[in-house]
Scaffold this active site. Structure first.
Site, PDB file in Angstrom:
ATOM      1  N   GLU A 139     -25.630  26.372  40.656  1.00 19.54           N
ATOM      2  CA  GLU A 139     -24.795  27.222  41.507  1.00 19.54           C
ATOM      3  C   GLU A 139     -24.382  26.477  42.771  1.00 19.54           C
ATOM      4  O   GLU A 139     -25.184  25.804  43.407  1.00 19.54           O
ATOM      5  CB  GLU A 139     -25.562  28.490  41.887  1.00 19.54           C
ATOM      6  CG  GLU A 139     -25.939  29.367  40.706  1.00 19.54           C
ATOM      7  CD  GLU A 139     -24.741  29.931  39.972  1.00 19.54           C
ATOM      8  OE1 GLU A 139     -23.637  29.951  40.550  1.00 19.54           O
ATOM      9  OE2 GLU A 139     -24.920  30.361  38.815  1.00 19.54           O
ATOM     10  N   CYS A 181     -30.952  36.793  41.571  1.00 21.95           N
ATOM     11  CA  CYS A 181     -30.805  35.330  41.609  1.00 21.95           C
ATOM     12  C   CYS A 181     -30.081  34.886  42.875  1.00 21.95           C
ATOM     13  O   CYS A 181     -30.522  33.975  43.579  1.00 21.95           O
ATOM     14  CB  CYS A 181     -30.027  34.848  40.380  1.00 21.95           C
ATOM     15  SG  CYS A 181     -30.861  35.139  38.817  1.00 21.95           S
ATOM     16  N   HIS A 222     -28.677  28.353  36.793  1.00 23.59           N
ATOM     17  CA  HIS A 222     -28.740  29.336  35.713  1.00 23.59           C
ATOM     18  C   HIS A 222     -28.763  28.626  34.368  1.00 23.59           C
ATOM     19  O   HIS A 222     -28.069  27.616  34.177  1.00 23.59           O
ATOM     20  CB  HIS A 222     -27.523  30.272  35.763  1.00 23.59           C
ATOM     21  CG  HIS A 222     -27.711  31.462  36.642  1.00 23.59           C
ATOM     22  ND1 HIS A 222     -27.006  31.642  37.822  1.00 23.59           N
ATOM     23  CD2 HIS A 222     -28.529  32.549  36.524  1.00 23.59           C
ATOM     24  CE1 HIS A 222     -27.379  32.783  38.380  1.00 23.59           C
ATOM     25  NE2 HIS A 222     -28.301  33.352  37.617  1.00 23.59           N
TER      26      HIS A 222
END
Length: 199
Positions: free
Chosen positions: A80, A142, A164
């Site tokens: 991310e 998350c 992820h």
């Protein structure tokens, strides 16, 4: 010896398993390129996940933190880029429902990952694990975890970020999007080697 703290999550919502739970348990206590890997499995809880990880990090003083979570429906491992200051989504595992609240009142709108995400993606793809940078960690636990940890570390020279992973093929039928479990495991191993090389 340098230490990387790696976190995963328990199962949540309708998912019977979370591949990051078993992965983190397997990684805990191992050595990788002269770097010690310490693992912790977190509850899917807005109230407790980040608090527990920050407590653990304070105790062991890692040189880097890599947070892992299930990206259901994704076809690739996705580091991310950014975590945003908002909580929104279905109930967490403690029944808490967030509907657009800020994670930190008057906090920054977002924090960027401080992991070498481009290098991670390039190395994973080079080693046969499909990977791409994601520009949204969502608004669920998350994202909340990534935001809170980066906020906590903003004055510390400790790189941190979130990755992820897709369903693994032991979790779903052949019609669902997934990757082989050993591909995900090797990919995360390679990501940790990249992080270790920068410490």
């Amino acid at each position: 010896m340098n230490t990387i703290l790696v976190s995963g999550f328990e199962a949540f919502l309708t998912h019977q398993k979370n591949p990051t739970e078993a992965l983190v348990q397997k990684l805990d206590g191992t050595e990788m390129d002269g770097t010690l890997i310490k693992g912790i499995v977190l509850p899917v809880s807005f109230a407790r996940a980040a608090e527990l990880l920050i407590e653990h990090a304070t105790a062991i003083r890692p040189n880097a933190i890599v947070m892992l979570g299930l990206g259901a429906g994704r076809k690739q491992v996705t580091p991310e880029r950014i975590a945003i200051n908002v909580m929104d989504g279905p109930p967490d595992n403690e029944g808490a429902v967030m509907t657009g609240q800020p994670i930190k009142q008057d906090g920054p709108a977002a924090y960027f990952s401080t992991l070498p995400i481009r290098k991670i993606v390039n190395e994973l793809n080079r080693h046969g694990c499909p990977a791409t940078i994601s520009n949204t960690a969502g608004t669920y636990v998350c994202n909340d975890l990534m935001y809170r940890v980066l906020d906590h570390l903003q004055t510390a020279a400790v790189p941190a970020g979130f990755i992820h992973v897709p369903y693994t093929d032991d979790m779903v039928g052949v019609e669902e999007v997934s990757l082989p479990g050993d591909t995900v495991e090797k990919g995360i191993g390679q990501a940790l080697r990249v992080v270790a090389s920068t410490l």
